[in-house]
Every structure is written in C-alpha cells, then in structure tokens.
Design an enzyme around this catalytic site. Structure first.
Site, short mmCIF file in Angstrom:
data_model
loop_
_atom_site.label_atom_id
_atom_site.label_comp_id
_atom_site.label_asym_id
_atom_site.label_seq_id
_atom_site.Cartn_x
_atom_site.Cartn_y
_atom_site.Cartn_z
N ASN A 102 -9.53 -4.61 6.39
CA ASN A 102 -8.65 -3.55 6.89
C ASN A 102 -8.88 -3.34 8.39
O ASN A 102 -10.02 -3.20 8.84
CB ASN A 102 -8.93 -2.26 6.12
CG ASN A 102 -7.89 -1.20 6.37
OD1 ASN A 102 -6.78 -1.48 6.82
ND2 ASN A 102 -8.24 0.05 6.08
N PHE A 121 2.21 -3.56 8.85
CA PHE A 121 1.33 -2.91 7.88
C PHE A 121 -0.01 -2.48 8.45
O PHE A 121 -0.76 -1.75 7.80
CB PHE A 121 1.11 -3.79 6.65
CG PHE A 121 0.25 -5.00 6.83
CD1 PHE A 121 -1.13 -4.95 6.62
CD2 PHE A 121 0.81 -6.22 7.18
CE1 PHE A 121 -1.92 -6.07 6.77
CE2 PHE A 121 0.02 -7.35 7.33
CZ PHE A 121 -1.35 -7.28 7.13
N ASN A 126 -9.00 3.81 4.20
CA ASN A 126 -8.15 3.47 5.34
C ASN A 126 -8.35 4.44 6.49
O ASN A 126 -8.57 4.05 7.65
CB ASN A 126 -6.69 3.47 4.89
CG ASN A 126 -5.75 3.05 6.00
OD1 ASN A 126 -5.88 1.97 6.57
ND2 ASN A 126 -4.79 3.90 6.32
N GLY A 129 2.45 5.75 9.36
CA GLY A 129 3.83 6.11 9.10
C GLY A 129 4.75 4.94 9.35
O GLY A 129 5.79 4.79 8.72
N ASP A 159 0.99 -7.73 2.11
CA ASP A 159 1.21 -6.28 1.96
C ASP A 159 2.71 -5.98 1.88
O ASP A 159 3.31 -5.46 2.82
CB ASP A 159 0.56 -5.54 3.12
CG ASP A 159 0.31 -4.07 2.81
OD1 ASP A 159 0.88 -3.57 1.82
OD2 ASP A 159 -0.44 -3.42 3.55
N SER A 218 3.85 2.07 8.55
CA SER A 218 3.61 1.17 7.43
C SER A 218 4.91 0.95 6.68
O SER A 218 5.59 1.89 6.28
CB SER A 218 2.57 1.76 6.49
OG SER A 218 1.30 1.77 7.08
N HIS A 243 0.82 -1.21 0.00
CA HIS A 243 0.00 0.00 0.00
C HIS A 243 0.86 1.27 0.00
O HIS A 243 0.36 2.34 -0.33
CB HIS A 243 -1.01 -0.02 1.15
CG HIS A 243 -0.48 0.27 2.51
ND1 HIS A 243 -0.23 -0.72 3.43
CD2 HIS A 243 -0.20 1.44 3.13
CE1 HIS A 243 0.19 -0.18 4.57
NE2 HIS A 243 0.22 1.13 4.41
#
Length: 718
Positions: free
Chosen positions: A207, A670, A322, A652, A216, A654, A79
């Site tokens: 999600n 993730f 998200n 962040g 991911d 992620s 993502h």
C-alpha cells in the site's frame, strides 16, 4: 453553468504544471496548459456536466466511479466495493477470498446497506443566497445558524425534484458556495469483484508503494424503478440508462501520454495556516497513528480465532491500515522537509503585504490576527476532548444519534438540525442495518476496555463528569472494575439486536426516556450537555468561518498580486486533474529509478501463495503460459498491470476514471506513492505520482482468468 467572478479572476495564470484539482468550469481558462500536455479535445467541451464525458462520472459517497455501459454498469476500485463484498461474505462462502462474478443480471446481489450512486445533474453558484446581507452581519453561532437555514432552504427546494439529493458545498474557505444536485440511485448491486489476491494483491505491505501489481477494480450496477426513477431495492427494478458512458480506449498507454482523472477528491489542505500545519503534524497525526495501531492490534487479537468477526471487521481493518500508513507517510515526509518553515515564510510575506498599505491593512489585518487566536482555542479544545472521544463506546454514539433524531423529529422538518431531517432517515436505516455485518460484541468490548483505561487514567479535572456519571464510571477504576462495568453494559443492552435498533428510529423522546437500555439511558442523560457543547463549538466555528473567509480573501489577493493562480482545496466535489504517464528518476533512498509501468512478471516474482501475496492459481497459470491475449504491450513483452502518472489526486479520487487525450477510458486511479502523499498539504511536482490500474490488465484478468465473458461483451470487448 454559472461561472463565478472569483474563478474567472483567479485562472488568468497557471500555478504549476500538473498541479491542481480543477473545477470543470475552470478548464477553458487553462486550455493552453491542457493542450501542451497533450489533450486533443476542446477543454470547453469538458465543462458541461450533462454531456460527455462529465455525465458519465459518478460518486459513491466516498469513492469515485463511472458508467461504462448503457445498462448502468459502474466501474470503480476493488477497495471501494470491499465493504459490499465483505457484507455478502460468510465463513462458508468467502467472497473476499474467492471473488464474485454475476453470470447474469439475475445473479447480482445487493451491495452493502446504504450504498449509493450519485449522478451529478447541476452545479450552481449560490453564494449570494447563503451569505446574504443579513447573514454577513452576523458572527458566531448566529452566523452558523443563518448559513444552515439558508442551505436547508435551497436544499429543500432542490429536492422537490423527487429522487435527487442536493447539498451546498463551500469553496475557498467559505468565500463561495455551490448548490450541487445529484440523482440518488439507491438500488446498487454487486456485479463483479476479483479475488482478494488480485484486488488487494500486496495488501498493506505494498500500500502506497511502487512498484505495484494490484488489480484494484470492481463493478457495480445502478438500478431504478421501471419508470426510471430512484427507488429502493426491488425485484422489478431495471438497470439505469445513463445519458452517457465511457468507451474503452482502442490503444494502450505509453510513457509520456496525456491522462486526466475525473472524480471526487475528498480533502486537501494547501491553504492552511502555519499554526494548523504545526498542530496537525506535531500533535494530531502522531496521536492518530498510535490510536490506529492500538485499534488494529486489538481487532487482530480478538478476531484471530473468530472467522465471522474477522469478516465483519475486514472493511474497517482495511480502512484503518490505509489511513494509518497514509498518516505515517505524511509524518515521515514532514520530518524530512522544511514545509513548516516555508509555510511560515509564506505567511510572513502575506502579513507583510497586508501591512504594506493602508487599504490592505484596513481590509485584512484584524482578521489575520483574529484567525490565529481562534485556531489556538480550537486546537486546545480538540486536545482536551481527544481521550474522551476515543473512549466513547460505539453503541453510545449510536444511541446519541438516534435520540437526537427523536428530539429533532418533534419539530417541523425545516426547523430540524441538518443531518436529522426527513431526508436523512434512509441513512439511519441503512446504518443500523449495516451493523449486522460490521459489529461484534467481543471486539467492541475489547476496544472499550482499552480506550476507557486510558481515559480513566487522566486527572479528574481533565475528565467529563457528565460522561462518567451517565456510564457509571467512578474514580480511577481498575482493569477488573472496568471490565465488569463494560460486561454489564453489553449484558443489558438490546442495541446489538437489529429490530431494537430499528425501533429506535421511530421512537419518541418519551419512549427513549422509558428505555432501560444502558446506552440509551446514557444518551438521554447526556443530551443537555451534548447540546451545550455543540452550541459552544458552533459559536467558535462561526467566528472561525468569518475570519477564515477574510484570510482567504487576503491570500487570493496576495497571490494574484504575484501573478499566481489559485484553485480551491478539494471538498468532495467533481474535479479534473491532468498530467502524463511518467516514472521517476529516483524512487527510493538507494536512488533506483521507477519505471512507469509494472507487468505480470512482477506478480509472479512477488507471489508467495499465502497472505497478502496469495495470487490465484489460475492467474499464475495464465501468466506462466503467457496467455496474454490481445493485451500484450510489445515494448514491455508482457501485460501492463499498474502505471504511474503525474496526476494531482487524493482520498476520494479512488475509483476515478483515467481518460486519455481523446477522453477514452484507460484505467482507474487507486493510490499514490508514500513520499508524495503529503501533497495533500504541500504539493511537490518532482515526487508526486498517482498509481493506476491499467485497463489492459483489467481486461486480461477478466478474460484469461475470471472468464467474465458477458461482462466483457457488455463493455464492448468481443
């Protein structure tokens, strides 16, 4: 690296097991906790940004990532590279749906415009240079201006080292400031992204949920000039050679194993006042969720029969979904908690402590009262501007930014407003270029109509007369009148044309004034009122900054007095968080326990062949054939896909590398779980769980499904 006196004082005791997004230089001070959790390394070796493993951790400017080969290969979340995949997708070659794999380096394609890899080179405490004696005596806008001037001076000196990007970050409510120097790699290329049915398996339904079965992950590569310098995209550029890169773990994780996440968490709000909690959860977030729902519905309706527009807005839709689910999850958790009551009690205890002695009262009491009044004023203004901000057409904001750039460009570079200096020009160029693949007139017109309809329904006294005049909005216009007005803007604008947008980057204020584009004319007309509003906002911000720093000083002293440690809220700078692989005894309202790992069996069980659960046929075939390769976890009788851990992360993070007790790579963070994302505000050790994609699944997918032989060999898999 210079360690601040504040940090040394604050880490004498530990807040709570697994809690905290720690600055690397703080790790030796929590060495006993790290060792108890299972770390096998000396924490002192994790503080050095130019050595392993910290030197391998990079930022993408919104996501985290890390080098994983000596040839500049970067691993992060799917993502996080979604926009680059979408940018390179067309209706005829839908890379989002089908995935992308560069068989050789020559097959790699440029990432989305503006893509960057930031490699941290130095972090220095510069508090005395930012809040010098003269600045400390100032208040309001004068204080903001002085702080900005000091920041720009340090940044300019830092960026004399060509190819580097520097910034000054504030910590502990602006009590401390650090200068962060990063190599800015501008030639970033897409290497591999699995199909959307892998990288986004479960979509918005899964999600923030568990159990999860999402692959991911994805890969980029950083390129530099033949001389090893930061450079724009060029065929002669070569892969960047990092000083250090992560090595893959030889053994897979098991329940209870130590893990740590290294990355760049965005923002947390654990030091906020009760009034900020109330305003956020009882007004701001509910309105934000509704706005996101409306926006998503409009985009879905308009792009339903337009595949090209759908691809253009795919990244925005993913982001909105998200954030919407995130905010709604926080609201649900808040409604079921006593968070505000606890926060209020904590603040009352702080206030009582401040008033308990003449010394404390003299040092803190005035600012504790002042900050509440200032925040109330800020909240009133935010509510008043909410509908107007939503109603502002996207192209008007583009024109405003470019006109401000033109105005600031008439000044010497050091005197320009931060964000409009010469160092910022490449970002404007990337932004206007990126609009080619993220902007569609039909979508924007529909969004403008919806938002302006809500705005014009406001009483006249709540409207902005300058805004109305600049755009030709008159009275309570009907839907048909607004539609006609909006149609006229887009019929006459040239900002939908790339060359026209690019020309404005270099245009003078005089050229803007002569431009007949409706959005440009509106930007010119609004310039003076925009400056006036900005000055008023900065006057308030300067007062808040000063009072907030005093509030944080009081809070730190109060918590130290109780023997509690204080880590800074996340602020998009490099942090380390640690914990263990761990499920949950209760997973939902039915009380079902959460196992720490999910497996390939869950993919088969969820796969429907369409929509969010459209697992690739090749993947399902490999699962059915039990082609597990060397990635079988015997205790699971399958390949692990995702796992839970007690890591304290946020947006962040992620793409953050997850390392084991030996600092070996074992996966990527993730996501979090829906009922624990309120930990951005209110940390709950019982509920907080992060979700990671397991390295074993990544390697299995690349080997058994995507046939990424060269890529596997590059990261050390033979």
């Amino acid at each position: 690296m210079k360690k601040s006196l504040l940090i040394l004082a604050l880490t004498s005791s530990f807040a709570m097991a697994d809690e905290g997004m720690w600055m690397p230089q703080q790790l030796p001070d929590i060495a006993s906790e790290l060792k108890a959790a299972g770390l096998e390394l000396d924490p002192a070796n994790l503080t050095k940004l130019t050595e392993f493993p910290m030197a391998a951790i990079v930022s993408l400017g919104g996501c985290s990532a890390s080098f994983i080969s000596p040839d500049g290969l970067v691993v992060t979340n799917h993502h996080c590279i979604y926009n680059s995949v979408a940018h390179n997708s067309t209706p005829e070659n839908d890379l989002l749906a089908n995935g992308f794999l560069a068989s050789t380096k020559a097959d790699e394609v440029a990432a989305a415009p503006g893509s960057r890899v930031y490699v941290t080179k130095a972090v220095d405490n510069v508090t005395p240079q930012i809040i010098d004696a003269a600045t400390a005596r100032l208040s309001g806008k004068l204080r903001i201006d002085a702080i900005e001037a000091n920041q720009k001076k340090l940044i300019a000196e830092c960026e004399q080292d060509e190819g580097h990007r520097c910034r000054v970050a504030a910590y502990y409510g602006s009590l401390e400031y650090y200068l962060i120097k990063q190599l800015e790699i501008k030639d970033v290329r897409l290497v591999h992204a699995p199909a959307e049915g892998v990288g986004k398996f479960g979509g918005d339904t899964d999600n923030w949920m568990w159990p999860r079965h999402t692959g991911d992950y994805g890969f980029l590569r950083a390129y530099v000039s033949p001389e090893g310098k930061s450079a724009d995209y060029h065929a002669d550029n070569v892969p960047y050679q990092p000083d250090h890169y992560l090595k893959l773990a030889n053994e897979g994780l098991q329940e209870g194993d130590f893990v740590m996440a290294l990355g760049y968490p965005g923002r947390t709000n654990r030091h906020r006042l009760p009034s900020e909690v109330s305003e956020t959860f009882e007004w701001s977030y509910p309105n934000t969720v509704q706005q996101f729902k409306d926006t998503l519905a409009i985009i879905d309706r308009v792009t339903a029969t337009n595949k090209d527009a759908e691809l253009k807005y795919a990244s925005r839709v993913a982001g909105l979904n998200n954030y919407m689910k995130n905010r709604q999850g926080m609201l649900d958790s808040y409604a079921q908690s006593d968070f505000l009551q606890r926060k209020t009690a904590e603040h009352q205890a702080l206030t009582s402590w401040v008033n308990s002695s003449r010394e404390n009262k003299k040092a803190y009491a005035k600012d504790l009262a002042t900050i509440e009044k200032l925040l109330a004023e800020q909240h009133r203004q935010s509510r008043a501007d909410y509908a107007l901000n939503n109603a502002t057409p996207r192209l008007l904001n583009v024109a405003r930014s470019l006109y401000r750039l033109a105005q600031e460009s008439t000044k010497p570079d050091p005197e320009r407003k931060a964000g409009y200096q010469q160092r910022d020009i490449p970002r404007y160029k990337a932004f206007v270029a990126g609009m080619e693949r993220n902007f569609d007139v039909s979508v924007e017109k529909a969004l403008d109509l919806h938002n302006l309809t809500k705005y014009v329904a406001l009483p006249k006294k709540q409207r902005n007369a300058e805004f109305d005049s600049a755009l030709g909005i008159k009275g309570n216009m009907s839907q048909s009148e607004l539609t006609a007005l909006i149609d006229s803007w887009y019929a006459d604008t040239r900002l939908t044309d790339l060359s026209s947008r690019q020309a404005l980057i270099d245009a003078s204020p005089a050229e803007f004034s002569q431009n007949a584009d409706p959005f440009v004319m509106a930007a010119v007309a609004l310039y003076k009122s925009d400056l006036k509003q900005e000055a008023a906002e900065e006057e308030l911000a300067g007062k808040i900054q000063q009072a907030y720093a005093s509030y944080m000083r009081a809070k730190i002293a109060f918590m130290q007095n109780k023997g509690q440690a204080v880590y800074p809220d996340a602020n998009s700078t490099l942090r380390v968080t640690y914990g263990n692989v761990k499920g949950r005894a209760h997973g939902n309202e039915d009380g079902n326990a959460w196992a720490p790992f999910t497996t390939l069996r869950g993919i088969t069980a969820k796969a429907t062949g369409e929509g969010e659960f459209n697992a690739p046929a090749e993947q399902l075939a490999a699962i059915k054939a039990k082609n597990y390769g060397p990635y079988l976890a015997p205790e699971l009788n399958s390949v692990p896909v995702n796992y839970l851990a007690t890591l304290d992360i946020t947006g962040g993070n992620s793409g953050s590398a997850i390392l084991n007790s030996k600092a070996e790579f074992v996966g990527l963070a993730f996501d979090g779980t829906l009922d624990s994302i309120i930990s951005d505000w209110d940390y709950n050790p019982a509920n907080t769980r992060s979700i990671q994609v397991d390295l074993r699944f990544m390697l299995w997918q690349m080997q058994q499904v995507d046939n990424a032989k060269a890529l596997l060999q590059e990261i050390g898999v033979n």
